[in-house]
Motif scaffolding. Structure first.
Motif, PDB file in Angstrom:
ATOM      1  N   ARG A   9     -28.043 -42.029  15.064  1.00 60.25           N
ATOM      2  CA  ARG A   9     -27.886 -42.000  13.609  1.00 60.25           C
ATOM      3  C   ARG A   9     -29.127 -41.482  12.890  1.00 60.25           C
ATOM      4  NH1 ARG A   9     -23.230 -41.200  12.961  1.00 60.25           N
ATOM      5  NH2 ARG A   9     -23.468 -41.696  10.746  1.00 60.25           N
ATOM      6  N   THR A  10     -30.102 -40.987  13.619  1.00 60.20           N
ATOM      7  CA  THR A  10     -31.322 -40.468  13.002  1.00 60.20           C
ATOM      8  C   THR A  10     -31.164 -38.977  12.715  1.00 60.20           C
ATOM      9  OG1 THR A  10     -32.667 -42.077  14.186  1.00 60.20           O
ATOM     10  CG2 THR A  10     -33.815 -40.170  13.290  1.00 60.20           C
ATOM     11  N   ALA A  11     -31.629 -38.555  11.550  1.00 57.79           N
ATOM     12  CA  ALA A  11     -31.673 -37.136  11.209  1.00 57.79           C
ATOM     13  C   ALA A  11     -33.102 -36.644  11.375  1.00 57.79           C
ATOM     14  CB  ALA A  11     -31.203 -36.909   9.779  1.00 57.79           C
ATOM     15  N   LEU A  12     -33.269 -35.452  11.958  1.00 61.66           N
ATOM     16  CA  LEU A  12     -34.593 -34.888  12.217  1.00 61.66           C
ATOM     17  C   LEU A  12     -34.639 -33.449  11.737  1.00 61.66           C
ATOM     18  CD1 LEU A  12     -35.077 -35.955  15.971  1.00 61.66           C
ATOM     19  CD2 LEU A  12     -36.012 -37.123  13.960  1.00 61.66           C
ATOM     20  N   LEU A  13     -35.724 -33.086  11.065  1.00 59.30           N
ATOM     21  CA  LEU A  13     -36.017 -31.688  10.772  1.00 59.30           C
ATOM     22  C   LEU A  13     -37.193 -31.294  11.648  1.00 59.30           C
ATOM     23  CD1 LEU A  13     -35.465 -29.135   9.060  1.00 59.30           C
ATOM     24  CD2 LEU A  13     -37.217 -29.981   7.460  1.00 59.30           C
ATOM     25  N   ILE A  14     -36.953 -30.385  12.581  1.00 57.90           N
ATOM     26  CA  ILE A  14     -37.947 -30.039  13.604  1.00 57.90           C
ATOM     27  C   ILE A  14     -38.497 -28.643  13.328  1.00 57.90           C
ATOM     28  CG2 ILE A  14     -38.322 -29.731  16.073  1.00 57.90           C
ATOM     29  CD1 ILE A  14     -35.879 -31.657  16.460  1.00 57.90           C
ATOM     30  N   ARG A  15     -39.807 -28.548  13.298  1.00 54.78           N
ATOM     31  CA  ARG A  15     -40.483 -27.286  13.015  1.00 54.78           C
ATOM     32  C   ARG A  15     -40.332 -26.316  14.179  1.00 54.78           C
ATOM     33  NH1 ARG A  15     -46.424 -29.319  11.006  1.00 54.78           N
ATOM     34  NH2 ARG A  15     -46.900 -28.441  13.051  1.00 54.78           N
ATOM     35  N   PRO A  16     -40.632 -25.037  13.971  1.00 54.37           N
ATOM     36  CA  PRO A  16     -40.559 -24.070  15.079  1.00 54.37           C
ATOM     37  C   PRO A  16     -41.492 -24.385  16.239  1.00 54.37           C
ATOM     38  CG  PRO A  16     -40.563 -22.930  12.969  1.00 54.37           C
ATOM     39  CD  PRO A  16     -40.842 -24.366  12.666  1.00 54.37           C
ATOM     40  N   ASP A  17     -42.557 -25.176  15.996  1.00 56.52           N
ATOM     41  CA  ASP A  17     -43.457 -25.541  17.102  1.00 56.52           C
ATOM     42  C   ASP A  17     -43.072 -26.884  17.710  1.00 56.52           C
ATOM     43  OD1 ASP A  17     -44.200 -27.213  15.036  1.00 56.52           O
ATOM     44  OD2 ASP A  17     -46.338 -26.705  15.089  1.00 56.52           O
ATOM     45  N   ALA A  18     -41.866 -27.357  17.417  1.00 54.26           N
ATOM     46  CA  ALA A  18     -41.284 -28.571  18.019  1.00 54.26           C
ATOM     47  C   ALA A  18     -41.952 -29.855  17.564  1.00 54.26           C
ATOM     48  CB  ALA A  18     -41.276 -28.494  19.549  1.00 54.26           C
ATOM     49  N   HIS A  19     -42.640 -29.846  16.438  1.00 54.94           N
ATOM     50  CA  HIS A  19     -43.110 -31.093  15.832  1.00 54.94           C
ATOM     51  C   HIS A  19     -42.173 -31.462  14.693  1.00 54.94           C
ATOM     52  CE1 HIS A  19     -47.001 -31.983  17.811  1.00 54.94           C
ATOM     53  NE2 HIS A  19     -46.864 -30.728  18.181  1.00 54.94           N
ATOM     54  N   ILE A  20     -42.010 -32.745  14.475  1.00 52.17           N
ATOM     55  CA  ILE A  20     -41.024 -33.246  13.517  1.00 52.17           C
ATOM     56  C   ILE A  20     -41.607 -33.191  12.096  1.00 52.17           C
ATOM     57  CG2 ILE A  20     -39.666 -35.259  12.829  1.00 52.17           C
ATOM     58  CD1 ILE A  20     -39.648 -36.021  15.852  1.00 52.17           C
ATOM     59  N   ALA A  21     -40.951 -32.443  11.226  1.00 52.63           N
ATOM     60  CA  ALA A  21     -41.413 -32.290   9.843  1.00 52.63           C
ATOM     61  C   ALA A  21     -40.905 -33.399   8.932  1.00 52.63           C
ATOM     62  CB  ALA A  21     -40.956 -30.926   9.287  1.00 52.63           C
ATOM     63  N   TRP A  22     -39.738 -33.946   9.274  1.00 47.91           N
ATOM     64  CA  TRP A  22     -39.122 -34.977   8.426  1.00 47.91           C
ATOM     65  C   TRP A  22     -38.108 -35.716   9.284  1.00 47.91           C
ATOM     66  CZ3 TRP A  22     -33.842 -35.183   7.455  1.00 47.91           C
ATOM     67  CH2 TRP A  22     -33.418 -36.095   6.483  1.00 47.91           C
ATOM     68  N   ALA A  23     -37.960 -37.004   8.992  1.00 44.83           N
ATOM     69  CA  ALA A  23     -36.969 -37.808   9.724  1.00 44.83           C
ATOM     70  C   ALA A  23     -36.413 -38.874   8.794  1.00 44.83           C
ATOM     71  CB  ALA A  23     -37.594 -38.454  10.955  1.00 44.83           C
ATOM     72  N   GLN A  24     -35.190 -39.322   9.102  1.00 39.10           N
ATOM     73  CA  GLN A  24     -34.539 -40.355   8.302  1.00 39.10           C
ATOM     74  C   GLN A  24     -33.538 -41.083   9.178  1.00 39.10           C
ATOM     75  OE1 GLN A  24     -31.446 -39.463   5.120  1.00 39.10           O
ATOM     76  NE2 GLN A  24     -33.203 -39.947   3.819  1.00 39.10           N
ATOM     77  N   ASP A  25     -33.524 -42.405   9.063  1.00 41.76           N
ATOM     78  CA  ASP A  25     -32.537 -43.205   9.789  1.00 41.76           C
ATOM     79  C   ASP A  25     -31.296 -43.360   8.945  1.00 41.76           C
ATOM     80  OD1 ASP A  25     -34.173 -43.631  12.014  1.00 41.76           O
ATOM     81  OD2 ASP A  25     -35.240 -45.221  10.975  1.00 41.76           O
TER      82      ASP A  25
END
Length: 484
Positions: free
Chosen positions: A468-484
Motif C-alpha cells: 500500500r506504499t506509493a513511491l516516486l523513484i528518481r532515475p538514479d534509483a533513490h526515493i524522491a517521495w513516499a507515502q503510505d
C-alpha cells in the motif's frame, strides 16, 4: 542524437574553429564515460575531451566493482555483460580469519565483482559512442572561463593548433591532477597517507582457497584478488622500503611482501605489470563552481583500500547525469537548486569514502602485537551482527542514503532495491532514464513532488496487491517521495 557542430568563432588562436555543445566532459575514465553516455542518451549534445590517445590499457589500478555500482550499470543494461568479464565473490575477507559476507545483500548482485578497470571503460565507451557522444582524444584542456550563459574552453589538439569549445556546462572528470579543478581555483586539501605501495598482476602456481584476502604484520601488508582469467592483482606495502614512485619494482619484492603479510607467495610468477605509487587523501571543498562541476577523482581521492575509488566516481556520475540533463533540456523548475543538490548529496559520500579507506589502511599499518590483536578483534566484531550490516552497506554503496527535508517519509532519500513491479523489474524500467511512480493498484497518488518531477514519469503498480506504499523513484534509483 545530434553530434556537436563546429563554427568559426573568436579564440586565443586567430581563426580557430569552435566546437559548440551542450555539455563538455573532460576526462574519459569510467566516471566521464558513464556521465557522457547518460547525457547523450537523454538527448543532450556531449563532447568528451581526453588527453590520452584512443587506446584502453589493460594495466590499470581499479579492479573492484561493488554491488551498488552493479545496480547502477544494471539500470543501463550493462551489468550482466560486465559480470561475464570477471569473477564474483560473496565473501570479503578482513584481517585474520574474519570476513564480510555479501550473500545477504538485498540486491540482485549480492557479491563483489573483480574485473580490470579497462573492461569497465570498454563497455562504457561503446555505449557512449552508440549514444552519439563526440570524442576528442589526444586533446588537452589549456584554459577555461565561464559567464552567465556558458563555459568557453581552450583546447590543444595533439596535431597542433588551438580549438575553442563553447558549452552550457562543463564537468571535470580528469582525475587527481584535474586541470578543470585548477582552472576554477578550487584547492585540493589533504595529504599523502602512505607511500611506496607496490602493485602487480601475477599468475599463481598455488592459488589460495579463499579470495580476496588481505592481512598485515605491522611491517608489511598485502591484498590479493583474482580477475577470474588466471591473473591475480596484488597490492602491498613494506614499512622498511619507502622508495619514490619511479623506483623500479622487482617480482622478488612482491613475493617477499606477500610471504610476510599473507604467509605465502602462492608460487607467484609471470608478472605482466609491476608498479609503485603513493596514496593521497584529498577532497575538493566544492563540487560545483557556477557552470563547472567535478566528479570522480577530480573531486575526491583516497587509498585503494576497500576498492571504493572507481565505484564512488561512477555513483557520482549517476547522481549528476539526470540532474544535468533535466537542466539542459529545460525540465527543471529550479535548475540552480537541482544542480546544488549534487554537491549536497555526493560531497558527504566522498568524505565518508576518504575516511573509511583511510581507516582500513591505518589498521593494516598497525605495528605492535597488541595493536594487531585489537585489529583482529575489531574485524571479528564488524563481521557479525548489526555492525556488519552497516559496514557492508557503506562499503558496497547499498546503504548510502541522501538527506531528506524535515517531516519527509522515512524512505525518502534511500536507495530503492530492484522491486518486482507489474511492468517488470524496477531497474529495467529505469533504463528509460525517467522517474518511476509505483502505486498500489487502483490508486492515483497526487503530490507536488510528482507534478514537478523533471522529465518523464513512468507509472506502474506493485505485483503484490497487499503493498500500500506509493513511491516516486528518481532515475538514479533513490526515493524522491513516499507515502503510505
Amino acid at each position: 542524437m545530434t553530434s556537436t557542430g563546429m563554427t568559426d568563432g573568436p579564440s586565443t588562436g586567430a581563426g580557430a574553429p569552435t566546437i559548440d555543445t551542450d555539455v563538455a566532459v573532460v576526462g574519459a575514465g569510467p566516471t566521464g564515460l558513464l556521465l557522457a553516455g547518460d547525457l547523450a542518451e537523454a538527448g543532450v549534445r556531449v563532447t568528451l575531451v581526453e588527453r590520452r590517445p584512443r587506446a584502453i590499457t589493460n594495466l590499470t589500478r581499479a579492479f573492484a566493482v561493488h554491488a551498488r555500482t552493479l545496480e547502477v550499470l544494471d539500470a543501463r543494461d550493462l551489468a550482466d555483460e560486465l559480470i561475464r568479464t570477471g569473477t564474483t565473490v560473496t565473501r570479503q575477507r578482513l584481517f585474520g580469519s574474519a570476513s564480510l559476507r555479501l550473500s545477504g545483500l538485498r540486491s540482485r548482485f549480492p557479491c563483489l565483482l573483480i574485473t580490470p578497470q579497462y573492461e569497465v571503460e570498454a563497455l562504457l565507451e561503446r555505449r557512449a559512442r552508440a549514444a552519439g557522444v563526440e570524442f576528442r582524444h589526444e586533446t588537452a584542456l589549456r584554459a577555461l572561463r565561464q559567464d552567465a550563459d556558458g563555459v568557453t574552453a581552450e583546447l590543444a589538439p595533439g596535431d597542433g593548433g588551438v580549438l575553442r569549445l563553447r558549452a552550457r556546462y562543463l564537468v571535470g572528470t580528469d582525475g587527481v591532477r584535474s586541470t578543470v579543478r585548477q582552472q576554477v581555483g578550487l584547492p585540493f586539501p589533504g595529504r599523502s597517507v602512505i607511500r611506496s605501495l607496490v602493485l602487480a598482476d601475477v599468475r599463481l602456481s598455488e592459488p589460495p582457497r579463499e579470495v580476496p584476502m588481505a592481512d598485515g604484520t605491522g611491517d608489511a601488508f598485502a591484498f590479493l584478488a583474482p580477475f577470474g582469467d588466471g591473473w591475480y592483482r596484488m597490492i602491498g606495502w613494506d614499512r622498511h622500503r619507502r622508495l619514490p614512485d619511479d623506483a623500479p619494482v622487482e617480482l622478488d619484492e612482491i613475493r617477499d611482501i606477500t610471504r610476510r603479510a599473507l604467509g605465502s607467495d602462492f608460487g607467484m610468477h609471470d608478472a605482466r605489470w609491476l608498479s609503485r605509487f603513493h596514496s593521497d587523501e584529498r577532497q575538493a571543498p566544492a563540487y560545483r563552481v557556477g557552470r563547472v562541476l567535478l566528479a570522480g577523482d577530480a573531486a575526491h581521492v583516497h587509498s585503494p583500500a576497500g576498492g571504493q575509488g572507481m565505484n564512488t566516481g561512477l555513483q557520482d556520475a549517476a547522481n549528476l547525469s539526470w540532474k544535468l540533463a533535466a537542466v539542459v533540456r529545460g525540465d527543471a523548475d529550479d535548475p540552480e537548486a537541482l544542480l546544488d543538490s549534487y554537491q549536497a548529496e555526493r560531497h558527504p559520500v566522498g568524505k565518508a569514502a576518504v575516511r573509511s579507506s583511510g581507516l582500513i589502511v591505518r589498521l593494516a599499518m598497525v605495528r605492535t602485537p597488541l595493536g594487531r590483536a585489537a585489529r583482529t578483534a575489531a574485524a571479528r566484531l564488524v563481521s557479525t551482527g548489526p555492525v556488519s550490516a552497516r559496514v557492508i552497506g557503506r562499503l558496497t554503496g547499498i546503504g548510502i542514503a541522501y538527506g531528506a527535508r524535515r517531516g519527509a517519509h522515512r524512505l525518502t532519500g534511500r536507495r530503492a532495491p530492484d522491486l518486482a513491479l507489474a511492468e517488470g523489474r524496477l531497474y529495467e524500467l529505469l533504463r528509460e532514464g525517467a522517474f518511476v511512480l509505483v502505486a498500489p493498484r487502483g490508486t492515483e497518488p497526487a503530490a507536488p513532488e510528482i507534478a514537478t518531477a523533471p522529465g518523464k514519469v513512468i507509472r506502474t503498480t506493485w505485483t503484490n496487491p497487499a503493498r500500500r506504499t506509493a513511491l516516486l523513484i528518481r532515475p538514479d534509483a533513490h526515493i524522491a517521495w513516499a507515502q503510505d
